[in-house]
Write a protein that holds these residues in place. Structure first.
Motif, short mmCIF file in Angstrom:
data_model
loop_
_atom_site.label_atom_id
_atom_site.label_comp_id
_atom_site.label_asym_id
_atom_site.label_seq_id
_atom_site.Cartn_x
_atom_site.Cartn_y
_atom_site.Cartn_z
N THR A 1 0.86 -1.19 0.00
CA THR A 1 0.00 0.00 0.00
C THR A 1 0.88 1.23 0.00
N GLU B 1 -2.27 7.73 -0.82
CA GLU B 1 -3.01 8.20 -2.01
C GLU B 1 -2.97 9.72 -2.19
N ALA C 1 0.10 12.25 -3.83
CA ALA C 1 0.15 10.78 -3.83
C ALA C 1 1.60 10.32 -3.99
N GLU D 1 3.70 8.58 -5.74
CA GLU D 1 3.98 7.85 -6.99
C GLU D 1 5.40 7.30 -7.00
N HIS E 1 -1.69 -0.79 -3.84
CA HIS E 1 -2.97 -0.17 -3.50
C HIS E 1 -2.73 1.21 -2.91
N TYR E 2 -3.52 2.18 -3.36
CA TYR E 2 -3.40 3.55 -2.83
C TYR E 2 -4.42 3.71 -1.71
#
Ligand code: SER
Length: 595
Positions: A127, A130, A137, A139, A156-157
């Motif tokens: 995770t 987000e 977020a 990235e 998963h965000y």
């Protein structure tokens, strides 16, 4: 891969040592830097000053195994993975390596079968943060994982509540990336994913990108250094590696669980029984580790001592649920030492202290339970029911747990009105709060164990003055620090040596008799009728709290007090001095006090 705790600890330390990290010892369970925090609850906690920029004497790459106690989720204990005491494997970069390198090292450790955990890439789920209005977020973390071979559908965000890590409201913090292992159970529902509580995805490691500091006013400012703080739960990692249904089947728990089953004479526990067995195993481990710490903690009614008391009392209650009606907690200490003693030699060093305190607490609590049961059963017989108010009186006056009152009622086909219990409880809390605002706080410097012990000793001194000197020696003021109590009373002379001796002997005798301390709430008129000591002529609220020490002292007071006089140590009056025409000031202390 099958792996036991000693091997996992060894591999973790060795792996990061080879990556240039200095191995540092576990800090004490009791935070030295912040007296307001009860126990170390994360590996980074003792390192906060270094995460904020102070240079660490052993450099900027560190690794260790930290013992931790977290009580936030205490009510969840009994499922497959929640624990109060746990060991956290952690590596830190203090402004040294950053995100990509931290993730790459983690990946190597997770996958390598020779020097790491040997996990399959396909079982890993990751995770990442987000993003929100303040921080975008992550990235960079997601891309790094992807480059290392984690497929996008395993990344998963998740929002702030899941993927932002901070110890408290303020201090060093940042977004994190968490590593979960899919242990192969069915998906509980369509949107089951890491973070779901069903147990399919077990979180084993958390990598925090600690690059912010939160100020008191809530603002987030970048830290001087970009730090890495990682934490791997040893017990959860062991569960996953050995493909076990829960942390309680791992080698750190095995001897304890075996012993509990043996004492309870249960070989095939039902789900409910297993739940109780797990709670006992968890709580005895935590209590033993807390008592093992060289600070000599003891069970009590305040702060750390209260956590220990609660753990032990819940364990005893769960034991009763399993039908264990003999003294048993002491018997669980050897298996705790068997599983953790090699790693934490304080368990061996302080074994006598741990055993004595656990056995004393069990004795006290069993007395409380017996007395409570008697009274509850009598009330039930007389009134035909147990009301919420009865449950509260049993709890407040005799320390009898409300769950047990509920149980007795249920056994008689009845229900206790818990709403009424809660109302009484709230009302009582309000009274205590109000009283604390008044002068009946007795000038306590703090609520440490030392101060609370001296507070109870002050009540005994006050009672002794009434008994041996005059029934009119009213208290005029009191002030208590960790080192001594000071009591001003209305008296126009000094005490004679005989009086001093009588008072000391009497107080020490009461201490030796280990009398219980309890309180009741009542109207000031009722308190006066019961001849409770207090500042009559003062304005009280509608209700007051009256503390009793066995039958020997009754005094209006808002507490807190110890639960039994045996906790006090030896009482000694150290000084007396006349201040003004009608006031005598006494100082006294307790020696050989336990904490
Ligand atoms: N501080 C993070 C945690 O406790 C990582 O060590 O989960």
């Amino acid at each position: 891969m099958r792996m036991m705790a000693p091997e996992l600890r060894r591999r973790y330390l060795q792996f990061f040592k080879e990556k240039g990290h200095a191995i540092i010892p576990s800090a004490s369970l009791i935070p030295q830097l912040d007296p307001t925090v009860l126990f170390q609850s994360a590996g980074m906690q003792p390192l906060v000053p270094y995460l904020l920029g102070q240079p660490h004497p052993q450099g900027s790459r560190l690794v260790n195994v930290q013992k931790c106690i977290r009580t936030d989720d205490i009510d969840e204990v009994g499922d497959t993975f929640h624990l109060t005491f746990f060991e956290m494997l952690g590596n830190w970069s203090l402004g040294n390596y950053w995100k990509q390198e931290a993730i790459a090292m983690a990946m190597e450790f997770l996958l390598d079968p020779e020097i790491g955990l040997g996990l399959e890439k396909s079982v890993l789920h990751i995770t990442v943060f987000e993003g929100d209005e303040q921080v975008s977020a992550d990235e960079e973390a997601a891309d790094t994982w992807e480059k290392l071979g984690i497929p996008r559908n395993h990344i998963h965000y998740l929002p702030y509540k899941d993927n932002w890590w901070a110890l408290g409201d303020t201090g060093p913090q940042g977004p994190d990336t968490e590593i979960f292992v899919d242990i192969g159970l069915q998906y509980c529902e369509d949107n089951c994913r890491p973070g779901c509580g069903c147990g399919k995805f077990v979180e084993i490691w958390n990598l925090v990108f600690m690059s912010y500091n939160r100020e008191e006013d809530g603002t987030l400012t970048p830290l001087k250094n970009k730090n890495i703080d990682t934490g791997m739960g040893l017990e959860r990692a062991l569960q996953v590696l050995n493909q076990l249904p829960s942390v309680f089947e791992t080698d750190v728990f095995k001897p304890i669980i075996v012993k509990i089953k043996e004492i309870a004479q249960i070989s095939n526990p039902s789900t409910d029984q297993m739940h109780a067995i797990r709670i006992i195993a968890d709580h005895i481990r935590s209590a033993a580790m807390a008592l093992a710490d060289d600070q000599g903690l003891v069970p009590s009614n305040v702060e750390r001592g209260y956590v220990i008391r609660r753990l032990l009392r819940v364990a005893i209650r769960r034991g009763l649920q399993l039908g264990i009606d003999q003294f048993f907690l002491g018997k669980l200490v050897p298996p705790v030492i068997e599983s953790l003693g090699d790693e934490y030699d304080e368990l061996i060093r302080n074994k006598d202290h741990i055993l004595t305190e656990i056995e004393k607490e069990e004795k006290r609590f069993r007395t409380t339970v017996r007395r409570g049961l008697r009274i509850a059963e009598r009330t039930l017989k007389e009134k035909g029911e147990l009301t919420g108010k009865d449950a509260f009186t049993l709890f407040a006056t005799y320390g009898f747990p409300v769950e047990m009152t509920v149980q007795i009622a249920e056994e008689n086909g009845q229900q206790v009105n818990l709403e009424e219990f809660r109302k009484e409880f709230e009302q009582h809390r309000q009274i205590s709060r109000d009283a604390t605002q008044q002068k009946f706080t007795s000038g306590l410097a703090d609520h440490s164990q030392e101060v609370v012990c001296l507070h109870t000793a002050t009540h005994l001194l006050h009672a002794a003055l009434h008994k041996f000197v005059s029934s009119r020696v009213y208290q005029k003021g009191s002030n208590i620090t960790k080192e001594r109590l000071r009591l001003d009373v209305q008296l126009n002379r000094k005490l004679t040596p005989e009086e001093l001796e009588k008072i000391e002997t009497w107080v020490n005798d009461i201490i030796k008799r280990d009398l219980p301390i309890s309180f009741e709430t009542m109207s000031p008129e009722e308190a006066q009728k019961q001849r409770a000591l207090g500042f009559f002529g003062e304005k009280y609220g509608e209700q007051v709290k009256v503390y009793s020490v066995g039958e020997v002292s009754k005094e209006i007071c808002s507490g807190p007090h110890v639960s039994c006089t045996g906790e006090l140590g030896e009482f000694k009056i150290t000084k007396q001095k006349r201040i003004g025409a009608d006031t005598l000031r006494l100082r006294a202390m307790l020696t050989s006090q336990k904490s």
